[in-house]
Design an enzyme around this catalytic site. Structure first.
Site, PDB file in Angstrom:
ATOM      1  N   CYS A  54       0.825  -1.204   0.000  1.00 12.47           N
ATOM      2  CA  CYS A  54       0.000   0.000   0.000  1.00 12.47           C
ATOM      3  C   CYS A  54       0.866   1.263   0.000  1.00 12.47           C
ATOM      4  O   CYS A  54       1.630   1.483  -0.929  1.00 12.47           O
ATOM      5  CB  CYS A  54      -0.993  -0.031   1.160  1.00 12.47           C
ATOM      6  SG  CYS A  54      -2.381   1.118   0.935  1.00 12.47           S
ATOM      7  N   GLU A  80      -3.606  -9.211   2.576  1.00 16.06           N
ATOM      8  CA  GLU A  80      -3.349  -9.711   3.932  1.00 16.06           C
ATOM      9  C   GLU A  80      -4.496  -9.434   4.898  1.00 16.06           C
ATOM     10  O   GLU A  80      -4.510  -9.967   6.023  1.00 16.06           O
ATOM     11  CB  GLU A  80      -2.056  -9.100   4.486  1.00 16.06           C
ATOM     12  CG  GLU A  80      -2.164  -7.709   5.090  1.00 16.06           C
ATOM     13  CD  GLU A  80      -2.237  -6.592   4.059  1.00 16.06           C
ATOM     14  OE1 GLU A  80      -2.348  -5.420   4.479  1.00 16.06           O
ATOM     15  OE2 GLU A  80      -2.199  -6.878   2.840  1.00 16.06           O
ATOM     16  N   HIS A 134      -4.637  -4.929  -0.338  1.00 13.29           N
ATOM     17  CA  HIS A 134      -4.473  -5.586   0.955  1.00 13.29           C
ATOM     18  C   HIS A 134      -4.967  -7.024   0.972  1.00 13.29           C
ATOM     19  O   HIS A 134      -5.945  -7.357   1.661  1.00 13.29           O
ATOM     20  CB  HIS A 134      -5.204  -4.786   2.032  1.00 13.29           C
ATOM     21  CG  HIS A 134      -4.592  -3.459   2.324  1.00 13.29           C
ATOM     22  ND1 HIS A 134      -3.450  -3.313   3.093  1.00 13.29           N
ATOM     23  CD2 HIS A 134      -4.948  -2.210   1.928  1.00 13.29           C
ATOM     24  CE1 HIS A 134      -3.139  -2.027   3.173  1.00 13.29           C
ATOM     25  NE2 HIS A 134      -4.024  -1.332   2.485  1.00 13.29           N
TER      26      HIS A 134
END
Length: 307
Positions: free
Chosen positions: A142, A237, A235
């Site tokens: 990011c 994750e 993202h």
């Protein structure tokens, strides 16, 4: 784990062109088992949540990984208990004489600020330069990816009209990369950001490849293979409820954040979110760790001397 086949077998070229992990016999013979040393520079305010998310995806791989938690020395956030930071985190100054197989740098809630106005920008630039000599592979997430591209290549970021927020379909542009081996042509990924990097600024840079992007949310995944750098602007994750918590936090702060797209069942925030990215999350990080295991030198002291 990668498949080991004879070096001259015709299947090798086919598998490699498809991005299937293939290990050379010579590499397999020289390898021994040792933990992969992964440093995580956690710039997120809720450090415990972020370190848990990344420990989860790294722990899903079949290899032993030793994770070192890092924070900036020039700035200390207020959202994580100091006891936790002092117990589990080190600063970059504490470890800068050490070598690591990998470095992960997270996003940070500073994306609408000019890079040079970020209080720890000078320290982060030193860390980027240090990674070139002390880290075998770097993975930027990011804002961390935007900052790394700006530092290494001068790539700017641009403000969006509003928050790009939700779970968006992404297309794989380059299947030959080992990073996206096994990916479907289309995969879903959580997005949460106010800025973007644009294709027109990335495409002219030699050695920087676009691996995945979205018609809705733009660039997602880039690779600079010769430098062993991975950049992801979104993202994978994230936990299943992360966007929900962000939505609730924004509204509690008086922000007019729109409902995250393609996320809540029936676009009803009272309903559970639909989690559509776990498999590709594990696949991306597993591919990265697998590739790291194959190519990182067994002797850590050789890192920085073998690019």
């Amino acid at each position: 784990m990668p498949i080991k086949i004879p070096n001259e077998l015709p299947a090798r070229a086919i598998l490699e062109s498809e991005g299937v992990p293939v290990i050379q016999e010579s590499d397999a013979m020289r390898q021994d088992i040792r933990p992969l040393r992964v440093a995580l520079l956690n710039l997120m305010p809720e450090k415990i949540r972020t370190e848990t998310q990344l420990a989860r995806v790294l722990g899903s791989t079949p290899l032993q990984i030793e994770m070192t938690l890092l924070r900036t020395g020039s700035y200390t956030g207020r959202n994580t208990p100091m006891e936790h930071l002092l117990t589990f985190y080190q600063t970059w100054e504490d470890v800068k004489e050490q070598k690591f197989d990998a470095l992960i740098i997270t996003g940070a809630p500073v994306e609408q600020m000019p890079f040079e106005d970020v209080v720890y920008w000078n320290e982060l630039q030193q860390i980027f330069d240090w990674a070139d000599t002390n880290v075998f592979s770097s993975f930027f997430i990011c804002w961390g990816a935007q900052a790394a591209l700006y530092h290494y290549h001068g790539v700017p970021k641009y403000d969006l009209d509003g928050k790009m927020f939700g779970v968006f379909p992404h297309a794989v542009d380059q299947h030959a990369s080992p990073l996206v081996a096994g990916f479907d042509d289309i995969f879903h990924c959580p997005v949460s950001r106010y800025t973007e990097v644009r294709r027109k600024d990335v495409e002219p840079i030699q050695g920087l490849e676009i691996l995945a992007d979205s018609a809705d949310s733009g660039l997602c995944l880039l690779e600079e293979r010769a430098k062993r750098r991975v950049f992801i602007f979104n993202h994978l994750e994230y936990d299943g409820d992360t966007l929900k918590r962000e939505f609730q936090r924004d509204h509690a702060a008086g922000l007019d954040t729109a409902l995250p797209r393609n996320y809540f069942q029936g676009d009803d925030p009272s309903q559970p979110p639909r989690v559509a990215w776990r498999a590709h999350r594990n696949l991306l990080y597993g591919n990265w760790i697998n590739d790291l295991y194959q190519h990182a030198p067994f002797d850590l002291q050789k890192i920085g001397k073998t690019r």
